[in-house]
Design a protein around this motif. Structure first.
Motif, PDB file in Angstrom:
ATOM      1  N   ASP A 106       1.520  17.622  12.701  1.00  0.00           N
ATOM      2  CA  ASP A 106       2.337  17.065  11.968  1.00  0.00           C
ATOM      3  C   ASP A 106       1.977  16.443  11.099  1.00  0.00           C
ATOM      4  N   VAL A 107       2.846  15.562  10.068  1.00  0.00           N
ATOM      5  CA  VAL A 107       2.442  14.607   8.972  1.00  0.00           C
ATOM      6  C   VAL A 107       1.914  13.334   9.526  1.00  0.00           C
ATOM      7  N   PRO A 108       0.992  12.945   9.050  1.00  0.00           N
ATOM      8  CA  PRO A 108       0.558  11.574   9.543  1.00  0.00           C
ATOM      9  C   PRO A 108       1.577  10.375   9.773  1.00  0.00           C
ATOM     10  N   ASP A 109       1.177   9.475  10.598  1.00  0.00           N
ATOM     11  CA  ASP A 109       2.090   8.407  10.561  1.00  0.00           C
ATOM     12  C   ASP A 109       2.120   7.315   9.320  1.00  0.00           C
ATOM     13  N   ALA A 110       2.847   6.697   9.213  1.00  0.00           N
ATOM     14  CA  ALA A 110       2.982   5.712   8.174  1.00  0.00           C
ATOM     15  C   ALA A 110       1.829   4.718   7.949  1.00  0.00           C
ATOM     16  N   PRO A 111       1.185   4.720   6.836  1.00  0.00           N
ATOM     17  CA  PRO A 111       0.023   3.488   6.903  1.00  0.00           C
ATOM     18  C   PRO A 111       0.608   2.293   7.118  1.00  0.00           C
ATOM     19  N   ALA A 112      -0.144   1.233   7.428  1.00  0.00           N
ATOM     20  CA  ALA A 112       0.266  -0.257   7.321  1.00  0.00           C
ATOM     21  C   ALA A 112       0.631  -0.528   5.818  1.00  0.00           C
ATOM     22  N   ALA A 113       0.957  -1.671   5.701  1.00  0.00           N
ATOM     23  CA  ALA A 113       1.693  -2.435   4.443  1.00  0.00           C
ATOM     24  C   ALA A 113       0.209  -2.579   3.571  1.00  0.00           C
ATOM     25  N   PRO A 114       0.419  -2.201   2.319  1.00  0.00           N
ATOM     26  CA  PRO A 114      -0.919  -2.247   1.664  1.00  0.00           C
ATOM     27  C   PRO A 114      -1.161  -3.849   1.246  1.00  0.00           C
ATOM     28  N   GLU A 115      -2.421  -4.274   0.913  1.00  0.00           N
ATOM     29  CA  GLU A 115      -2.775  -5.603   0.490  1.00  0.00           C
ATOM     30  C   GLU A 115      -2.787  -5.582  -0.822  1.00  0.00           C
ATOM     31  N   ILE A 116      -2.505  -6.502  -1.764  1.00  0.00           N
ATOM     32  CA  ILE A 116      -2.539  -6.720  -3.089  1.00  0.00           C
ATOM     33  C   ILE A 116      -3.759  -8.010  -3.313  1.00  0.00           C
ATOM     34  N   SER A 117      -4.691  -7.348  -4.360  1.00  0.00           N
ATOM     35  CA  SER A 117      -5.695  -8.270  -4.788  1.00  0.00           C
ATOM     36  C   SER A 117      -6.076  -8.119  -6.049  1.00  0.00           C
ATOM     37  N   ASN A 118      -6.846  -9.047  -6.447  1.00  0.00           N
ATOM     38  CA  ASN A 118      -7.472  -9.141  -7.918  1.00  0.00           C
ATOM     39  C   ASN A 118      -6.066  -8.899  -9.067  1.00  0.00           C
ATOM     40  N   VAL A 119      -4.975  -9.426  -9.031  1.00  0.00           N
ATOM     41  CA  VAL A 119      -3.760  -9.545  -9.789  1.00  0.00           C
ATOM     42  C   VAL A 119      -3.949 -10.104 -11.167  1.00  0.00           C
ATOM     43  N   GLY A 120      -3.974  -9.085 -12.219  1.00  0.00           N
ATOM     44  CA  GLY A 120      -4.100  -9.557 -13.657  1.00  0.00           C
ATOM     45  C   GLY A 120      -2.995  -9.381 -14.619  1.00  0.00           C
ATOM     46  N   GLU A 121      -3.219  -9.594 -15.681  1.00  0.00           N
ATOM     47  CA  GLU A 121      -1.959  -9.599 -16.682  1.00  0.00           C
ATOM     48  C   GLU A 121      -1.171  -8.460 -16.247  1.00  0.00           C
ATOM     49  N   ASP A 122      -1.779  -7.225 -16.276  1.00  0.00           N
ATOM     50  CA  ASP A 122      -0.906  -5.927 -16.168  1.00  0.00           C
ATOM     51  C   ASP A 122      -1.340  -4.895 -14.945  1.00  0.00           C
ATOM     52  N   SER A 123      -2.173  -5.588 -14.124  1.00  0.00           N
ATOM     53  CA  SER A 123      -2.910  -4.641 -13.209  1.00  0.00           C
ATOM     54  C   SER A 123      -3.131  -5.473 -11.995  1.00  0.00           C
ATOM     55  N   CYS A 124      -3.458  -4.658 -10.809  1.00  0.00           N
ATOM     56  CA  CYS A 124      -3.857  -5.331  -9.548  1.00  0.00           C
ATOM     57  C   CYS A 124      -4.647  -4.495  -8.839  1.00  0.00           C
ATOM     58  N   THR A 125      -5.135  -4.758  -7.626  1.00  0.00           N
ATOM     59  CA  THR A 125      -6.026  -3.666  -6.866  1.00  0.00           C
ATOM     60  C   THR A 125      -5.104  -3.710  -5.528  1.00  0.00           C
ATOM     61  N   VAL A 126      -4.753  -2.379  -4.999  1.00  0.00           N
ATOM     62  CA  VAL A 126      -4.041  -2.289  -3.848  1.00  0.00           C
ATOM     63  C   VAL A 126      -5.276  -1.556  -3.067  1.00  0.00           C
ATOM     64  N   ARG A 127      -5.133  -2.276  -1.568  1.00  0.00           N
ATOM     65  CA  ARG A 127      -6.065  -1.680  -0.330  1.00  0.00           C
ATOM     66  C   ARG A 127      -5.090  -1.420   0.503  1.00  0.00           C
ATOM     67  N   TRP A 128      -5.385  -0.596   1.345  1.00  0.00           N
ATOM     68  CA  TRP A 128      -4.735  -0.067   2.649  1.00  0.00           C
ATOM     69  C   TRP A 128      -5.650   0.320   3.717  1.00  0.00           C
ATOM     70  N   GLU A 129      -5.009   0.697   4.930  1.00  0.00           N
ATOM     71  CA  GLU A 129      -5.785   1.329   5.989  1.00  0.00           C
ATOM     72  C   GLU A 129      -5.291   2.579   6.370  1.00  0.00           C
ATOM     73  N   PRO A 130      -6.192   3.531   6.875  1.00  0.00           N
ATOM     74  CA  PRO A 130      -5.790   4.831   7.219  1.00  0.00           C
ATOM     75  C   PRO A 130      -4.735   4.888   8.270  1.00  0.00           C
ATOM     76  N   PRO A 131      -3.765   5.473   8.320  1.00  0.00           N
ATOM     77  CA  PRO A 131      -2.747   5.773   9.477  1.00  0.00           C
ATOM     78  C   PRO A 131      -3.216   5.674  10.877  1.00  0.00           C
ATOM     79  N   ALA A 132      -2.773   5.099  11.865  1.00  0.00           N
ATOM     80  CA  ALA A 132      -3.126   5.240  13.312  1.00  0.00           C
ATOM     81  C   ALA A 132      -3.161   6.662  13.865  1.00  0.00           C
ATOM     82  N   TYR A 133      -2.287   7.555  13.291  1.00  0.00           N
ATOM     83  CA  TYR A 133      -2.447   8.937  13.526  1.00  0.00           C
ATOM     84  C   TYR A 133      -2.259   9.797  12.677  1.00  0.00           C
ATOM     85  N   ASP A 134      -3.263  10.766  12.480  1.00  0.00           N
ATOM     86  CA  ASP A 134      -3.471  11.596  11.205  1.00  0.00           C
ATOM     87  C   ASP A 134      -2.758  12.978  11.385  1.00  0.00           C
TER      88      ASP A 134
END
Length: 1304
Positions: free
Chosen positions: A767-795
């Protein structure tokens, strides 16, 4: 059905409501469509209703009626009405005759009466969360599915009516069945008819949604906190899928919190519309069925006073606020009330504050200014002293004429009123009311609210060639807006590329075929703000929603390869082992929408191959393999033991892979005589939760270890999703819509009296994977940011191939994809965001099967960049221990604003910076203290905001901390180097800058003496000194000295102040001599010359009889004079004024006694002449001429006559004497006759005759006057000389008693 992504619009103005009727009574349902001619269908339980003896259908214009006759218990159920794409459901409930309500219509019922019939009928609402909880919150629906499935709609459970106390919370829930849906449904919540609540999400309103994978039910919730009275009314929930649409109405009632001493008078005036006590449906009208007189009781003395902050603010008079406010508050008041032209208002306000003289024509004048909103009307009123006086109303100096209903003139007694209706910006002008020679003025200001943006632009991501449409909604219909791209205005000249459209308050920018050059930031700008959005145009790529999968089929079976791509217009080619397939009677190729299908009937071993689908125009290839399952049948004699004929004769389980949601079919050929019995079993782990159902004894597995203990579940259903079908030569195991729970080892056992056979088949569901957890935002700049997330619990049973990232603005509902190539890492740097806009991010996981559900949105974040460096950093002053710095704010502060500045210093040649102060300073200057004397220091300043510190600005050269001795020096301005002249009463403010370090000592003296007295004040600062006198007197004149001293060094300057005044009158005026027509006068200079030079004297004379003064000599410098050309026999007075630069003296020196001019004693004898007769009959030297004038403007008729004696003049119009008509004025001067006609009308046209009569005869002349009705303006009066073409050189003086006028 509505298209996906578009907002469904209801076709009904009035929807049918659920009713309860008694057995045997008729039930009537009414619906009203928005327009006539719409086809309407009535349904019951999903089947159409046609006209019959039971059902009556009627349609009249937009009104449609369904009548159910002789209602019985069989008629109870759900009904629906369908018009176009709109479908409305309602219920019919049948009551026994004894339990029916006596009155079918709505009736008021006490809200607190226990056991009332309305309470019993509305129990679902009250029990399931309709009544408030002790904490002040309630829920509109329980979590459990207490409502049966909807047989004709999408709802499993509909939101119910709810009640809540003001300040409490309430939650409305809607459940939607998702077992048959390929994609999540789109749910929208509305208040009333059109207010979309997704744009109102905030502190008081939140929207939540979730999905239960076990029950396959979507849960959507509307949560209202801190409820207010304005939240009450009708609400609507709409759900739509790819091919279905459904909606449901419900009501919210908000009860006011009643205090201990509060009397709720409104409960006696509230009426609730309930159909037999059932649920109330308002069809989107917030006040449907409710009669509320609460607005009549707002001023009641019984009501507890409310917080004034909660009441709506009353209409404020901005002019009155400005008149009473100090000047320092003007800008704050202008910003608070939306005033854009503050300078113009202050200019008019200054004119308003002038005091007016008392008027004799007006008892009550106009107000200094009036203010009116655009589209409203205003009345200007004055009160006259004379009730019969005529008035004129002027606008910008032009008289206002009565035209239509725009201007209305009214007269009530002494009051005169001007009413201006439908005020527009053209009416913003100065108005005057004129009575005779007096007038009063006022200013009318038409207030136009700024055009605000109510629905902003949305970011869009499109492919090359696709259509782009930006939509924005503003607060005013027909407002002027500007579209910009990257800061450059898009003009009408570019209509070949861009198309602009206005639809009421909505404005659209359309790009028919987007190109890569169209990418950028687009803005819509109004007078009240602007909306920004970003357009990203990418190369066209094909997205595969569902790839083809490997198939294993038996002989004579059908093989179907199916794939789904993102573009329904894409065509493709099917290949078999790299060669193109040619369709025939057995091989069929189909293309329906985005789905491409290859069907192979009657599969043979030759069909086993690699099959591929290649889309045209894209570098993409979808491949799968067809496995042919060979069936081996061995012919044996009777009493043949059972046997399973598969390709896996060994007992090693083969793995069969199936995609979740697809159909799983296991076709097992069998043989045996007699016919064997087939048993299908599924092996499950004993430690797991065993689903309910019959199970066989697993004693044979008792010897297994505790880690792998299995049980077997018997599969014997012949119908349903999982079923087994057995024939003589084969057994078929089918799973419709494979799920994760269907995964495992299936054991196929065949038995007959001769023996048995068994095969294990392993089925794996991916099946399709489960939805990943909510991503985390860091290194917010003037027009950019870094998005990090974890793999889904079920692939999903397949490795995750990558991730897809999306973003949206917080208040928007449109998500924009950030990548088309899958992201392999668990982080990504997102760019091209707009600074100051709040965003949210979410991520999808993708495996070989497809794309997962989106993850929950990340925490909202705002891209903010640090400010730029401050500018113009300079050292203002240096002492032994301090350095004074100043700078200017940075050119760019960004959306994060400016929190303050940090100041640091370090020694020259050192890299360690020391903070000059703790924290930040908001000022652009700083005095750095406690510095080491003699040190060479570098200073730097940074600007800070929420994004952190910006780039620093550093002093160019090191600063030596040491006091610099500077000689005192006065910088006397040029205008103070000459004599300073001031009039008495004027203020004196002398500012003298100076230099010197350390701070010099300043001393002021006058004529060498220290200054004394409170009238003269001295103010000193480190850089200048001020001499201030509030009101100058003559005694303040003199020479002032200012001395600047530092130790033994000093600097001096002198200022000469001359205070001047009007001179006193001359002294001792007397008459020295009078002779003939002359008088000699003499006087002495004035005692006080006003502290300035006299400019001369003015001599005037006055006749004793009239006492009117006439100037004889002006600017005369001597103290004696001779007045000539006096009249013999008259007495004269004389007076003299003295003049200087200020003006004439207030009084004059006047002679006390009159001076008489005596007559001489010489007698004159006139000669005798022969008397001549100058009598002459009247004759017109210039006759009347025909004229054509404009109605409403004064006109004159002129002619010239001579005659002796002076003739008598008469004027006639069409034979009628005009002598007694007040509208005509007649003048006669030096033989020129004038008839003035005041504001003629067309009826004043005709033949005018002027007749002159004396003793010698009579003469007359006539002319024709034409009065034209026209709006053009002509001169009101025509000068007599211009009309006749005369000049003083043409006049001939009369002789004797003859008066005449000569004409050229």
């Amino acid at each position: 059905m509505p298209e996906p992504g578009k907002k469904p619009v209801s076709a009904f103005n009035k929807k049918p409501r659920s009713v309860e009727v008694a057995t045997g009574s008729p039930a009537v349902f009414e619906a009203e469509t928005e327009r006539a001619g719409v086809k309407v269908r009535w349904q019951r339980a999903g089947s159409d209703i046609s006209a019959s003896d039971k059902y009556g259908l009627a349609a009249e214009g937009t009104r449609h009626t369904l009548t159910v006759r002789d209602v019985g218990s069989a008629d109870q159920g759900s009904y629906a009405v369908i018009a176009g794409s709109s479908k409305v459901k309602f219920d019919l409930k049948v009551l026994e005759a004894g339990k029916a309500e006596p009155v079918p219509g709505p009736a008021p019922a006490p809200a607190e009466a226990p056991g009332a019939p309305g309470e019993a009928l509305a129990s679902a609402t009250e029990v399931e969360g309709g009544s408030p909880t002790p904490e002040g919150s309630s829920s509109a629906a329980p979590d459990g599915p207490s409502v049966p499935d909807d047989p004709i709609g999408l709802f499993v459970m509909r939101p119910q009516d709810g009640e809540v106390t003001a300040g409490g919370s309430i939650t409305f829930s809607a459940r939607v069945a998702g077992a048959s849906l390929l994609k999540p449904p789109v749910v929208k919540w509305f208040k009333g008819k059109w207010v979309d609540l997704s744009s109102k999400v905030g502190q008081h309103l939140q929207l939540h949604d979730s999905y239960d994978r076990t029950s396959k039910v979507y849960l959507f919730e509307l949560h209202i906190t801190d409820a207010q009275a304005t939240f009450a009314g009708g609400y609507r929930c709409e759900v739509s899928t790819k091919d279905k649409f459904d909606s449901c109405n419900f009501n919210l009632t908000v009860h006011e919190a009643i205090g201990p001493g509060d009397v709720d008078l409104r409960s006696a005036f509230r009426r609730t519309s309930l159909a037999g006590g059932g649920r109330r449906i308002s069809d989107g009208h917030e006040d449907a069925g409710t009669l509320d007189f609460s607005s009549l009781l707002r001023k009641s003395s019984f009501r507890t006073p409310r917080d004034s902050r909660l009441e709506a603010p009353a209409e404020e008079d901005v002019w009155e606020i400005l008149r009473q406010a100090p000047p320092s508050e003007y800008e704050r008041i202008a910003f608070q009330h939306g005033i854009t032209d503050l300078r113009g208002m202050l200019k008019r306000l200054k004119g308003m504050r002038r005091e007016e003289k008392k008027s004799t024509a007006f008892q009550k004048k106009l107000q200094p200014a009036y203010q009116v909103s655009k589209g409203h009307k205003i009345r200007l009123t004055v009160e006259l002293a004379d009730s019969d006086a005529e008035v004129k109303w002027l606008k910008n100096g032009q008289e206002i004429q009565m035209s239509g209903s725009k201007y209305i003139f009214e007269s009530v007694g002494a009051k005169r009123m001007l009413t201006i209706s439908q005020c527009s910006l053209a009416d913003d002008a100065a108005y005057q009311c004129v009575v005779g020679s007096e007038k009063c003025s006022t200013e009318l200001f038409v207030k136009e609210p700024p055009v605000l943006i109510t629905c902003p632009l949305e970011d869009q991501l499109v492919m090359v060639g696709q259509r782009v449409e930006f939509e924005c909604e503003v607060s005013e219909e027909g407002a002027q807006v500007k579209w910009l791209k990257d800061g450059v205005e898009l003009t009408r000249e570019e209509t070949f590329k861009y198309r602009f459209k206005k639809d009421g308050q909505r404005h659209h920018l359309i790009i028919n075929e987007a190109t890569l050059e169209d990418a950028g930031r687009y803005a819509l700008r109004t007078s009240g703000g602007q909306a920004l959005a970003e357009l990203i145009v990418q190369e066209k790529k094909l997205e595969v929603y569902q790839s083809i999968a490997d198939l294993t089929v038996g002989s004579k079976d059908q093989a179907v390869f199916k794939c789904e791509v993102s573009d329904e217009n894409v065509r493709g080619v099917w290949l078999k082992n790299g060669k193109e397939l040619v369709p025939d009677s057995r091989i069929k190729v189909s293309h329906i929408g985005r789905v491409h299908r290859l069907t192979v009937d009657d599969v043979t071993p030759a069909d086993e191959a690699d099959y591929s689908f290649v889309p045209e125009g894209f570098a993409c290839n979808l491949s799968a393999k067809l496995h042919f399952m060979e069936v081996k049948i061995d012919f044996v004699p009777r009493q043949e033991p059972p046997k399973i004929h598969l390709d896996c004769p060994g007992r090693v389980p083969d793995t069969i892979v199936v995609v979740a949601g697809n159909k799983l079919r296991l076709d097992v050929p069998i043989s045996g005589d007699p016919a064997p019995t087939v048993i299908w079993q599924k092996t499950i782990t004993k430690g797991n939760k065993v689903p309910a159902g019959p199970a066989l004894d697993a004693s044979g597995d008792s010897g297994a270890s505790d880690e792998w203990v299995f049980d077997k579940k018997l599969l014997c259903e012949t119908e349903g999703r999982v079923r087994v079908e057995t024939t003589k030569d084969r057994s078929i195991f089918t799973v419709e819509g494979a799920e994760k729970e269907d995964e495992g080892v299936y054991v196929v056992t065949v038995k007959n009296p001769v023996g048995e056979d068994q095969v294990n088949l392993t089925v794996k569901v991916i099946d399709v994977p489960d939805a990943p957890a909510a991503p985390e935002i860091s290194n917010v700049g003037e027009d950019s940011c870094t998005v990090r997330w974890e793999p889904p619990a079920y692939d999903g049973g397949q490795p995750v191939l990558g991730y897809i990232l999306e973003r949206k603005k917080k208040k928007s509902y449109r998500w924009m994809r950030l990548n088309f190539d899958l992201l392999r890492e668990l982080s990504h740097e997102a760019r091209c965001m707009i600074e100051g806009v709040v965003y949210e991010m979410r991520v999808y996981a993708v495996n070989a099967v497809g794309m997962s559900r989106p993850s929950p949105a990340s925490q909202p974040f705002m891209p903010v960049g640090p400010p730029s460096e401050p500018s113009h950093l300079a050292v203002e002053d240096v002492s032994d221990t301090t350095v004074s710095l100043k700078w200017r704010p940075p050119e760019r502060t960004g959306a994060g604003g400016l929190d303050g500045y940090s100041v640091e210093y370090c020694r020259d040649g050192c890299s360690e910076w020391v903070a000059a102060l703790q924290g930040l300073t908001e000022h652009t200057s700083l005095l750095v203290k406690d510095l080491p004397t003699g040190a060479r220091l570098l200073f730097r300043v940074r600007a800070h905001n929420v994004a952190g510190p910006g780039a620093p600005v550093t002093t160019k050269e090191p600063v030596t901390v040491q006091e610099i001795l500077q000689r005192p020096r006065l910088q006397l301005p040029r205008h103070l180097r000459q004599t300073i002249q001031k009039k008495v009463g004027e203020p004196v403010n002398l500012l003298i800058p100076f230099q010197g370090k350390p701070r010099p000592q300043v001393t002021w003296t006058k004529e060498g003496q220290p200054l004394a007295g409170e009238e003269v004040s001295i103010r000193n600062s480190p850089t200048d000194t001020i001499l201030f006198i509030r009101a100058a007197h003559l005694a303040h004149s003199g020479t002032y000295q200012v001395t600047l001293r530092i130790e033994s060094m000093e600097d001096k300057a002198e200022l000469v102040l001359q205070v001047v005044d009007k001179p006193s009158p001359p002294q001792d005026i007397r008459v020295i001599e009078a002779w003939g027509f002359n008088v000699a006068l003499e006087w002495k200079p004035p005692q006080d010359d006003g502290n300035t030079e006299l400019w001369g004297y003015t001599v005037q004379k006055a006749d004793k009889k009239s006492m009117e003064w006439f100037t004889v000599l002006e600017h005369y410098r001597r103290t004696y004079c001779v007045v000539s050309e006096l009249i013999i026999g008259n007495g004269y007075y004389f007076r003299v004024f003295s003049h200087n630069m200020v003006g004439p003296s207030d009084r004059a020196a006047t002679t006390k006694e009159p001076v008489f001019i005596p007559r001489p004693g010489i007698m004159y004898e006139s000669p005798n002449y022969k008397a001549l007769d100058f009598s002459e009959a009247p004759s017109f030297t210039r006759p009347l001429v025909n004229r054509s004038v404009i109605a409403g403007y004064n006109a004159t008729l002129c002619c010239a006559v001579r005659g002796s004696p002076k003739p008598k003049i008469s004027w006639f119009k069409n034979g009628l004497d005009l002598g007694k008509d007040a509208r005509f004025r007649m003048f006669s001067k030096q033989g020129v006759l004038t008839l003035e006609i005041r504001k003629p009308c067309p009826f004043d046209g005709g033949v005018y005759v002027c007749r002159a009569t004396n003793l010698q005869g009579e003469a007359q002349c006539e002319c024709r006057l034409e009065v034209r009705a026209s709006a053009a303006m002509l001169p009101a009066d025509i000068e007599v000389g211009t009309e006749l073409g005369l000049s003083p050189h043409h006049q001939v003086p009369g002789r004797g008693s003859l008066w005449s006028l000569g004409l050229s």
